[in-house]
Write a protein that holds these residues in place. Structure first.
Motif, PDB file in Angstrom:
ATOM      1  N   THR A  99      13.428  11.453  25.212  1.00  0.00           N
ATOM      2  CA  THR A  99      13.430   9.998  25.418  1.00  0.00           C
ATOM      3  C   THR A  99      12.782   9.664  26.761  1.00  0.00           C
ATOM      4  OG1 THR A  99      15.690  10.208  26.263  1.00  0.00           O
ATOM      5  CG2 THR A  99      15.428   9.520  23.977  1.00  0.00           C
ATOM      6  N   PHE A 100      12.171   8.470  26.819  1.00  0.00           N
ATOM      7  CA  PHE A 100      11.492   8.065  28.050  1.00  0.00           C
ATOM      8  C   PHE A 100      11.539   6.546  28.184  1.00  0.00           C
ATOM      9  CE2 PHE A 100       8.204   8.134  24.793  1.00  0.00           C
ATOM     10  CZ  PHE A 100       7.518   6.936  24.998  1.00  0.00           C
ATOM     11  N   TYR A 101      11.185   6.086  29.381  1.00  0.00           N
ATOM     12  CA  TYR A 101      11.137   4.652  29.672  1.00  0.00           C
ATOM     13  C   TYR A 101       9.848   4.376  30.436  1.00  0.00           C
ATOM     14  CZ  TYR A 101      12.776  -0.043  30.850  1.00  0.00           C
ATOM     15  OH  TYR A 101      12.892  -1.400  30.958  1.00  0.00           O
ATOM     16  N   TRP A 102       9.347   3.152  30.342  1.00  0.00           N
ATOM     17  CA  TRP A 102       8.106   2.803  31.045  1.00  0.00           C
ATOM     18  C   TRP A 102       8.239   1.398  31.646  1.00  0.00           C
ATOM     19  CZ3 TRP A 102       5.324  -1.502  29.698  1.00  0.00           C
ATOM     20  CH2 TRP A 102       5.632  -2.068  28.464  1.00  0.00           C
ATOM     21  N   THR A 103       7.401   1.117  32.617  1.00  0.00           N
ATOM     22  CA  THR A 103       7.338  -0.210  33.201  1.00  0.00           C
ATOM     23  C   THR A 103       5.952  -0.419  33.795  1.00  0.00           C
ATOM     24  OG1 THR A 103       8.484  -1.771  34.661  1.00  0.00           O
ATOM     25  CG2 THR A 103       8.092   0.440  35.531  1.00  0.00           C
ATOM     26  N   TYR A 104       5.687  -1.637  34.263  1.00  0.00           N
ATOM     27  CA  TYR A 104       4.431  -1.905  34.953  1.00  0.00           C
ATOM     28  C   TYR A 104       4.728  -2.632  36.258  1.00  0.00           C
ATOM     29  CZ  TYR A 104       4.986  -6.559  32.861  1.00  0.00           C
ATOM     30  OH  TYR A 104       5.465  -7.776  32.470  1.00  0.00           O
ATOM     31  N   VAL A 105       3.866  -2.406  37.261  1.00  0.00           N
ATOM     32  CA  VAL A 105       3.984  -3.090  38.547  1.00  0.00           C
ATOM     33  C   VAL A 105       2.593  -3.548  38.960  1.00  0.00           C
ATOM     34  CG1 VAL A 105       6.024  -1.834  39.341  1.00  0.00           C
ATOM     35  CG2 VAL A 105       3.760  -0.904  39.804  1.00  0.00           C
ATOM     36  N   ASP A 106       2.547  -4.668  39.688  1.00  0.00           N
ATOM     37  CA  ASP A 106       1.229  -5.119  40.149  1.00  0.00           C
ATOM     38  C   ASP A 106       0.806  -4.329  41.387  1.00  0.00           C
ATOM     39  OD1 ASP A 106       2.461  -6.239  42.426  1.00  0.00           O
ATOM     40  OD2 ASP A 106       2.607  -8.217  41.522  1.00  0.00           O
TER      41      ASP A 106
ATOM     42  N   LEU B 242       1.508  -6.244  25.734  1.00  0.00           N
ATOM     43  CA  LEU B 242       1.937  -6.831  27.000  1.00  0.00           C
ATOM     44  C   LEU B 242       1.480  -8.282  27.059  1.00  0.00           C
ATOM     45  CD1 LEU B 242       1.178  -3.956  29.544  1.00  0.00           C
ATOM     46  CD2 LEU B 242       3.109  -4.264  28.001  1.00  0.00           C
ATOM     47  N   THR B 243       2.369  -9.170  27.451  1.00  0.00           N
ATOM     48  CA  THR B 243       2.053 -10.592  27.543  1.00  0.00           C
ATOM     49  C   THR B 243       2.599 -11.151  28.856  1.00  0.00           C
ATOM     50  OG1 THR B 243       4.109 -11.201  26.409  1.00  0.00           O
ATOM     51  CG2 THR B 243       2.149 -10.878  25.034  1.00  0.00           C
TER      52      THR B 243
ATOM     53  N   TYR C  53      -2.740  -3.897  37.473  1.00  0.00           N
ATOM     54  CA  TYR C  53      -1.408  -3.399  37.134  1.00  0.00           C
ATOM     55  C   TYR C  53      -1.443  -1.884  36.963  1.00  0.00           C
ATOM     56  CZ  TYR C  53       0.217  -8.166  36.282  1.00  0.00           C
ATOM     57  OH  TYR C  53       0.568  -9.484  36.427  1.00  0.00           O
ATOM     58  N   HIS C  54      -0.313  -1.257  37.259  1.00  0.00           N
ATOM     59  CA  HIS C  54      -0.141   0.189  37.081  1.00  0.00           C
ATOM     60  C   HIS C  54       0.995   0.406  36.091  1.00  0.00           C
ATOM     61  CE1 HIS C  54      -2.631   1.209  40.666  1.00  0.00           C
ATOM     62  NE2 HIS C  54      -2.251  -0.008  41.027  1.00  0.00           N
ATOM     63  N   ILE C  55       0.764   1.201  35.050  1.00  0.00           N
ATOM     64  CA  ILE C  55       1.782   1.534  34.059  1.00  0.00           C
ATOM     65  C   ILE C  55       2.411   2.867  34.461  1.00  0.00           C
ATOM     66  CG2 ILE C  55       2.305   1.915  31.634  1.00  0.00           C
ATOM     67  CD1 ILE C  55       1.227  -0.823  32.117  1.00  0.00           C
ATOM     68  N   LEU C  56       3.738   2.874  34.608  1.00  0.00           N
ATOM     69  CA  LEU C  56       4.485   4.069  34.994  1.00  0.00           C
ATOM     70  C   LEU C  56       5.434   4.436  33.861  1.00  0.00           C
ATOM     71  CD1 LEU C  56       5.483   2.967  38.618  1.00  0.00           C
ATOM     72  CD2 LEU C  56       3.385   4.137  37.883  1.00  0.00           C
ATOM     73  N   ALA C  57       5.671   5.742  33.669  1.00  0.00           N
ATOM     74  CA  ALA C  57       6.597   6.209  32.633  1.00  0.00           C
ATOM     75  C   ALA C  57       7.290   7.469  33.121  1.00  0.00           C
ATOM     76  CB  ALA C  57       5.849   6.474  31.327  1.00  0.00           C
TER      77      ALA C  57
END
Length: 819
Positions: free
Chosen positions: A300-307, A358-359, A367-371
């Motif tokens: 299992t994993f999770y992801w997010t984005y940051v500017d 993504l909206t 943006y940078h996508i991290l997981a």
């Protein structure tokens, strides 16, 4: 070597010689009483005292002494080298001193008594070790962030404080170089740190230390039967060494035992070799399509984005940790009663591959996508992967209109600009943005936020096609006077102008000009204020400046407070007052300023003298502070012919459940259900009642007046504007948690437990009130016949009162829990 041997031989010979002396020839110790008199005809003073043994507890103790043959004008003196004996005071016949509880092993010290011409007397003072209670400690159910402490006191009447601290944090506090484990002084710095925390907590909650301890069920235990305490902890960290720390503490915060330590370790997180990769496609102004792939189809994993701004400001681990905290918070606030945290994670974590649209991103933003991998307990199990970086698009320029922005005038609290569009038909928006507050956002991001702000404020029938917020043609515009943007002196603001189409989309390029407000200047403006109307809790003033262009600020405070900021000649300490006002308003002072004549409405406490300050404002006061004094009306009790009365009963929810399980299913078994019957006389226009903590809790904010201000709000308390309010009263049995409390009524009466209060009154059509009905009560979970204490109310035998007709004159009470 020869000299040493010769010395030993002489010493041996001397010993033989002494041994051969007859008893009559042995040395005699002089008797001081037989010494020659120091002065012919006078006897030598004789001072005597005996050794003393103290109690282990702190307090004032004494050493009795006798003095024979005193000399006129001379006094006995006492000295000691012991730092645990202090406050030495010589009185006639005794020397008194103070000591603290002895938390060490048995201690001894010498107190020397002296007197002129007398031999000094050395008194040995002994204080044994305090007989501290002991505890049996254990820890069970240890997980990644959980553990349950089990504490069993060996003494049946031992109050104690307990906590769990990491071994590293504990070692920093207890000073291992001063005391060793097992010594009574070991951990003294830790105890002092705990005590400081308790005192700060008490002060912050306006409670005594005694009451603070009474409320700390998760850190302090009062016991009279020696039962063990089982305390679960759920905020520990994985793979960390901890101490369970327990020690006796009385109601005044004094430590009454040695500090007991038990070391344990939480479970460590098993790291995974799972890797994550991803890509972005179909990128738009406000989003795109994200694809993520895991090397482990079951991991299992999770992801997010940051500017870009956050990406540069924080390391990846901090970002991931904060996101996991957000997940935990979301679960605790919204889903904890519906599912376990593990079940919640099962819904929000991904496996294998994942695709997302993504909206609502900001246009023109990187943006940078991290997981990262996450186990089902919510712990990160991999490194943090940066799986994609992308930049959202900027809008296509549909209208080639450009804007020329010129600053026409700057004031300390406003900026005037002239905006000239190259196409006079283009509809455009103008904004003034605090550069310091929003410096992290580029122009496209800022415009995106402005459009989102207006979208949130816009309500039908207003749309972007007809909103008055847009301009056409050349316009001279004041930021505050015309558009209500707020300014502070000597600050730089970004002035934006950009076109928006009928759909609310950026349609032109963005024009920007930076402008700085002016410095505050002294003003000759004068201001008057008159009271227009008032009640016991509200007031309206009419404030009139003689200059309608300048800004001014009103500020109402009790006369007592304002008078404390006056010099001896009666003038105001304006700088000090201004500093206090700015501290109260923080960075939002410019929201509380006005121009021109206004009706200023606010609240106040009854029967109290107030001072209204009014002054020109531009970051600080630009005029003298004009002060006006008024007195608020008293609460008009006993002025109306109407009145009310009430009766009430308490029930245990479990007893009501036995009669109708479905109706009372949402109640906990030990909830206190309160049924109130209210009768009125004299046809009141309104009547009000409420159940709250006692008025003493609100002494600094108005007492009864504070309770009344809560009661008149239907969403907070029951009144005749609401037919029935189904709820429950959960006052914690005995008024609080079980155990004694130091609650003292306004009349100085000390109660065994903290009570609740009922406040009720009727109001006529003219706004006058009948009698004030205010009663304290302490709910006791025993039958009424067994309860005899003052203010204490027991439970009634349950019966079916809810099947009555709809016109039944009862209410099931609702009240907040004490915090």
């Amino acid at each position: 070597m020869m000299k040493r041997n010769r010395f030993l031989s002489l010493w041996a010979a001397a010993a033989v010689l002494l041994a051969a002396c007859s008893p009559a020839e042995q040395p005699i110790t002089p008797d001081p009483s037989q010494e020659p008199d120091p002065v012919p005809g006078e006897l030598r003073p004789i001072l005597s005292a005996s050794d003393v043994t103290l109690e282990a507890t702190g307090g004032t103790y004494s050493i009795p002494y006798t003095l024979q043959n005193p000399i006129d004008g001379e006094k006995v003196t006492a000295t000691t080298m012991a730092d645990w004996i202090y406050g030495l005071t010589v009185k006639e016949g005794e020397v008194s001193f103070d000591v603290d509880h002895n938390f060490r092993e048995e201690v001894q010290a010498t107190v020397t008594l002296s007197y002129k011409n007398a031999l000094a007397v050395n008194v040995t003072v002994t204080q044994p070790r305090f007989d501290f209670p002991e505890f049996d400690l254990s820890v069970k159910d240890v997980g990644y962030n959980t553990a349950t402490a089990v504490i069993t006191p060996k003494s049946h009447k031992t109050n104690y404080f307990f906590e769990i601290l990491s071994v590293s944090a504990t070692n920093k506090k207890i000073g291992l170089d001063t005391h060793k484990p097992g010594e009574m002084g070991y951990g003294e710095a830790l105890y002092q740190d705990d005590l400081d925390f308790l005192k700060r907590t008490a002060e912050a909650n306006n409670l005594s230390l005694h009451m603070t301890l009474h409320h700390l069920g998760g850190m302090y235990k009062m016991t009279e039967n020696g039962d063990p305490t089982e305390m679960p902890y759920s905020t520990l960290s994985p793979g960390v060494d901890y101490f369970l720390i327990v020690y006796g503490m009385d109601h005044d915060g004094n430590r009454t035992s040695a500090i007991n330590f038990l070391q344990f370790s939480t479970k460590s997180v098993v790291m995974s070799d799972q890797t994550l990769s991803g890509s972005m496609s179909k990128i738009t102004q406000n989003g795109g399509q994200l694809n993520i792939t895991s090397s482990d189809q079951h991991g299992t994993f999770y992801w997010t984005y940051v500017d870009e701004s956050d990406y540069q400001s924080y390391d990846l681990k901090t970002i991931a940790d904060n996101m996991m905290k957000n997940l935990s918070y979301d679960w605790s606030q919204n889903y904890a009663g519906q599912m376990t945290y593990g079940e919640y994670l099962g819904y929000v974590l991904d496996k294998g591959s994942a695709n997302y649209s993504l909206t609502e991103l900001l246009m023109g933003t990187t943006y940078h996508i991290l997981a990262w991998g996450v186990n089902m307990e919510g712990y990160i199990t991999t490194e943090i992967f940066e799986i994609a970086t992308f930049t959202t698009l900027v809008p296509e320029v549909k209208d080639d209109c450009t804007f020329d922005i010129q600053v026409l005038k700057t004031e300390s609290m406003d900026i005037q600009v002239r905006v000239t569009p190259s196409n006079p038909q283009t509809r455009y928006y103008v904004a003034f943005i605090d550069d310091a507050r929003y410096s992290k956002f580029n122009d496209y991001q800022m415009v995106n936020k402005i459009i989102d702000m207006e979208n949130g404020r816009m309500t039908p029938p207003t749309t972007w096609a007809n909103t008055p917020e847009l301009f056409t043609g050349t316009q001279d515009i004041w930021g505050r006077k015309d558009l209500q943007w707020r300014f502070d002196p000597e600050k730089t603001y970004r002035v934006y102008a950009f076109g928006i189409d009928a759909e609310g989309t950026l349609s032109t390029g963005i024009a920007r000009l930076d402008a700085t407000t002016g410095s505050p200047e002294a003003s000759a403006m004068t201001i008057t204020a008159n009271l227009v109307e008032s009640t016991w809790h509200t007031v309206k003033f009419h404030i009139t400046p003689d200059n309608n262009e300048e800004f001014f600020m009103p500020f109402l405070a009790t006369r007592e407070v304002i008078d404390s900021y006056r010099y001896k000649d009666g003038s105001l300490m304006e700088d000090a007052i201004m500093a206090q006002i700015m501290d109260i308003y923080e960075d939002e002072a410019n929201q509380y300023v006005y121009q021109g004549p206004i009706d200023y409405e606010t609240t106040w406490l009854p029967d109290t003298e107030y001072t209204l300050l009014v002054f020109g404002y531009a970051g600080t006061n630009t005029t003298p502070m004009y002060d006006f004094t008024f007195r608020s009306p008293a609460i008009p009790f006993d002025k109306a012919s109407c009145d009310l009365s009430y009766t009430y009963e308490l029930f245990l929810a479990k007893d009501l459940k036995a009669l109708n399980a479905e109706m009372w299913s949402r109640y906990e078994d030990d909830d206190c259900v309160m049924k109130i019957n209210i009768q009125t006389t004299g046809d009141p226009a309104h009547w009000y009642w409420g159940i709250w903590p006692p008025k003493e809790n609100f002494a600094t904010s108005g007492g009864i007046a504070h309770l009344m201000s809560l009661i008149v709000q239907p969403e907070l308390s029951g009144n005749n504007l609401v037919d029935k309010r189904l709820g429950f009263l959960r006052p914690w049995w005995y008024g609080c948690d079980q155990g004694p409390a130091d609650f003292v009524t306004e009349d100085g009466e000390q109660l065994p437990y903290r009570p609740w209060s009922i406040t009720a009154y009727a109001e006529d059509a003219d706004g006058n009130f009948g009698s004030l009905h205010y009663d304290l009560f302490i709910p006791i979970p025993k039958p009424k016949a067994e309860v005899t204490g003052k203010y204490e109310v027991g439970v009634s035998e349950a019966y079916d009162f809810w099947s009555a007709p709809a016109s039944a004159d009862y209410i099931i009470a609702t009240a907040p829990r004490l915090q």
